[in-house]
Write an enzyme that holds these catalytic residues in place. Structure first.
Site, PDB file in Angstrom:
ATOM      1  N   GLY A   9       0.824  -1.204   0.000  1.00 27.83           N
ATOM      2  CA  GLY A   9       0.000   0.000   0.000  1.00 27.83           C
ATOM      3  C   GLY A   9       0.854   1.248   0.000  1.00 27.83           C
ATOM      4  O   GLY A   9       2.049   1.212   0.296  1.00 27.83           O
ATOM      5  N   CYS A  10       0.238   2.372  -0.333  1.00 28.55           N
ATOM      6  CA  CYS A  10       1.008   3.607  -0.474  1.00 28.55           C
ATOM      7  C   CYS A  10       1.558   4.076   0.874  1.00 28.55           C
ATOM      8  O   CYS A  10       2.759   4.298   1.023  1.00 28.55           O
ATOM      9  CB  CYS A  10       0.165   4.693  -1.145  1.00 28.55           C
ATOM     10  SG  CYS A  10      -1.438   4.996  -0.374  1.00 28.55           S
ATOM     11  N   TYR A  11       0.676   4.232   1.871  1.00 26.85           N
ATOM     12  CA  TYR A  11       1.161   4.641   3.194  1.00 26.85           C
ATOM     13  C   TYR A  11       2.163   3.634   3.761  1.00 26.85           C
ATOM     14  O   TYR A  11       3.223   4.032   4.266  1.00 26.85           O
ATOM     15  CB  TYR A  11      -0.011   4.785   4.167  1.00 26.85           C
ATOM     16  CG  TYR A  11      -0.861   6.015   4.010  1.00 26.85           C
ATOM     17  CD1 TYR A  11      -0.309   7.297   4.040  1.00 26.85           C
ATOM     18  CD2 TYR A  11      -2.251   5.923   3.881  1.00 26.85           C
ATOM     19  CE1 TYR A  11      -1.112   8.427   3.936  1.00 26.85           C
ATOM     20  CE2 TYR A  11      -3.060   7.048   3.773  1.00 26.85           C
ATOM     21  CZ  TYR A  11      -2.485   8.304   3.808  1.00 26.85           C
ATOM     22  OH  TYR A  11      -3.268   9.416   3.712  1.00 26.85           O
TER      23      TYR A  11
END
Lengths: 333, 333, 333, 333
Positions: free
Chosen positions: B148-150
């Protein structure tokens, strides 16, 4: 009406951007008391977080009877078709109505049918609510069709010059308009998605925007109108191109504008110091500046407003002030 | 596999923000040939205006059979539940799948059920696709759950320090994360309306964001994670707070990070010169900087990525490169 | 003092961002009359375009004698060292001074010397101007050091909880602060160039920002403070991390804040509905929300202000109101 | 010249916005090898944080001798007067020079003196570097005056239509231009301060911008040109108003543009789907769309570029490619 005896007002469509701005302005208005704040029919009660401590009551679902029974005046910040339905019965029950939608702006039935197909015909007497140009009519108005945001900026700059005969109407009058995204309303669309707007600029509605028709109605001449979506929240800047008639010059432009707006507290003529959106944001001012290229008599006008204030809620309140005999700027400073 | 023999790839979910970024990257990738670009099932063919002359074919409706028959590898940029449905049959038909959704990231069945309730259980062997930390596993992967990005920004900064034993895990590790709006996806919502974001900042999902669970899974320790919606299009900056164990210092932090990323072309350690989103936007870099307050051994890490590149499409391509034996940076520079 | 007998006020530093905001507020303040608006010494007279029709007089060069002779109270929006020079003689001549700079905020001579090296020692009695926490002292104040922008947001959220003994002070209190660019002042620098900020985010001054010292002075405990430059014009949001003491919970946090701010018109406690900058922009409100993770007693506070209003000009006027016996909100609604 | 034998290139003015973009492009250009990156004379060596891992060498102070000795070609991204000084000696020493400044663009000595008073007269043969319109001349060029950013967007849209005789030149041609702030350069000024631009829009240089003169030189007809400063980092959109001659229509406009740009990889004709800045940002494309109001033959053209790529560094590289016999798009895709 005695000065400062509060008028009982209602706001329908209170949770959209113009509606919230109306609540913000009216809650502090010494001559008005908000007795009803309503959204669309059937809407759940909803508080406006930004207005806590300013206007704490919930925005309820639209109830025409409650609205009619409790108010003296009603502000409509509804979609066009909803306003078209709601305004006539309110007027029939003796309410003074200030409509911020486009439903009643076009006087020509054919144009109205084409550009606002969902609105029905109406035989209401309507006053076009561009305050500075219709003060006398506003005093006795029952239904005010408040001017559109783009038309406000355009007409304020052009009308005095056309009236004074300073502009060639054979040459095209071009209005290159740029608006903040709040002008597109609160309903989320691909067009108003942050990532589509941020860092970008786009034109839309070229030759197909109903505000062009509204501008032409009020000016009595054809215009080329191209709106653009600016990556800002609020504010409109219009760059307007026209040719002066032979003999007219920069001074004549200034004189005509000064004469037209001598008694208008919300018009600021900036002359060669051209207006910027930043200077009018969150105010009811319309700033107008201009430059003339003398050899060709090419005129460039810049006209700036906050689309949610002078282009919507502020002007509606200004119209209300004139209609009820208050000072024109009451609650707007 | 011979180097530079083009792999036939498909992209499902090609009209969202990550999908468009995938098309942009893969269309120029010397080792890949896009043979299918599809949106959601039943979607009308649609061209991507930004990609004219880069990728001119239309994005068609999703067709699993066509996808399976024509490709060697498939990138999924679909919603979680759609990816959960589509990935297993593709893998079963021998395709290597790079999934950008969250459907397969959580290994614990209970957590997966809670945070991705619309996804079904799966017995697929899954490789967690944070390239720098899983290169060996990627080589033989069939289904890659791209990070995921975070989590990408957080794990890249923290994992080497935890592995090296430099961080107190009794003290809370705090991740204050800020993301551009494209991270919320392309579907228009009130939250992503331009006027709601512009000029503003807000926190959301406090103690309730599934990326926190993903981070904890990969780090093996609890974190406090608070994401914020930034008024920018793309980019993530995370400010991470942790305490060093006694004896650890600024130099030890630098040494651990340098050791971890010595052979990683997309990690830039900036030391005391803290990263800025502007420097990583439109790149696959992860920039990591840090400061230590020696008296208290308080560590502040700053980790920056472009959420659509290193946080999504770029990392998926990086995983693809490792999986197919290409140079890790092929098509990403 | 009689209510609403206008106080003659002067503004020094009137052409910076805080200064313009002061003119905007004071020009409409029923209890104040602006008799002097001055910039830096020797500055050419300059009109403020945004304030036409609001405040039309020019901002002149700074003239201490004129200022002292014509005013009852003076607002200083000058650089620190200039404020340090100007304030003492004004106080000596009987003026009540409201200083928006940092020159007089730190009480410890050593800290003051280190963080404000250009300011001289002073023996003035100084009241720290965070209105809600110092109303009694403000009544008899001669020199008010108005609280800094970051400290205002931080102290408003934390002080009541520390006073109530709800926070562990052995665990670090972390303040992750984000500010709009106007907080950096009007002088153009590479840091405040539009193209450096737009689409970006960066941390700065980690462990080296003097506002951390100011916060620690007022709270009596150490904090970790990391400010970030947000790509917006105005507004501060601080995300604050602390641990509750055993036995404390969400309700206790709410109760302590409600007790502290029961009579404070400009504090809005939003509870679980976390504040957003958009809701406080252009207002004097401080919005505070919070969430507690009960298992770990981790507290997350969100505190929002407009840095130019509650963080500068608005709070200065609020202090002025209390000092002169006006209603605390006069001219600020 | 053999294809792909790297040309040794130098960049002077490498730390400004166009200079950094040049380093970014040239560092990945298969036909070029950067052998010198220099700033202004006497500048301290400086690394470009955004270019770490892309171009890691420092930007040094300008040294004309080193530049001349080590390079085959030089890109100048210097202020006008500096470029005017530096270019002639470099050409005299056999270097091919690509100048991004305005110093050599105007051919008329009188106009050049008026609009670029700090530049000296020059007898250099100069090729105007708008690639699509001067490919033949570029092949033998020694000094290329790369087209200005505003002129690029305007001329690309208008020149084919004027050449085809489709536009009335008696009616005014109006160019309403909007540019991102990076077009104003990297030097911090009040005008480029984030807080002055954010949430705003302003016109400037009305009837007084030297790019108008450049456009008129290349088009051979007078134009009215009004530039505006947009609150975005990069990108230009120009809305252009002209009248078609009798008999001309929408199809004729399309045909003329298609004929002109049939072999031009960087021109995308979008027809009725009007271009947006977002679609050209970070690319070398020039997107051109148009609408015609048939009854009045009013034409509206929209032309979009990235001011730092097609409007500066990208076009310079495109010119370089043509000059050295490379594929026109080498290093630009």
């Amino acid at each position: 009406m005695n000065t400062y005896s509060p008028v009982r007002v209602g706001v329908a469509g209170a949770s959209g951007y113009s509606g919230v701005e109306l609540l913000r302005l009216l809650s502090r208005h010494p001559g008005a008391r908000i007795v009803a704040a309503m959204g669309s029919p059937g809407a759940e009660p909803r508080h406006i977080p930004a207005l806590r401590r300013v206007w704490d009551a919930p925005v309820n679902g639209l109830d025409l009877d409650v609205l009619a029974e409790s108010t003296d005046a009603v502000f409509l910040a509804l979609p066009d078709h909803a306003a078209a339905e709601v305004a006539p019965p309110l007027v029939a029950r003796g309410k003074r109505v200030f409509d911020l939608s486009g439903a009643f702006r076009l006087r020509d039935a054919g144009l109205r049918k084409r550009w606002y197909p969902k609105t029905q015909d109406s035989t209401q007497p309507v006053v076009y609510g561009l305050t500075e140009h219709n003060r006398d009519l506003l005093k006795d108005s029952t239904l005010v069709a408040c001017a559109g945001c783009y038309p406000t900026a355009a007409i304020m700059a052009l009308k005095p010059l056309l009236t004074a005969g300073l502009l060639q109407t054979t040459a095209p009058i071009i209005i290159d308009a740029k608006s903040g995204v709040s002008g597109a309303g609160k309903t989320p669309t691909e067009r108003t998605h942050f990532s589509e707007c941020h860092g970008s600029l786009s034109a839309y509605g070229v030759f197909e925007h109903r505000h062009a028709v509204e501008i032409e109605q009020e000016l009595g001449t054809a215009v080329t109108f191209v709106p653009h979506l600016l990556p800002i929240d609020r504010g409109i800047l219009e760059t307007i191109y026209a040719r002066l008639v032979p003999g007219a010059d920069d001074a004549a432009v200034g004189a005509a504008l000064q004469a037209a707006y001598a008694g208008s507290p919300f018009v600021r003529l900036t002359g060669k110091d051209l207006p910027e959106i930043k200077h009018v944001a969150h105010t009811n001012f319309c700033d107008i500046g201009w430059r003339v290229h003398e050899p060709t008599r090419q005129l460039v006008l810049i006209s700036c407003i906050d689309n949610l204030v002078k282009g919507a809620a502020g002007q509606a309140v200004q119209n209300f002030n004139v209609a009820f005999g208050f000072d024109e700027g009451l609650g707007l400073n």
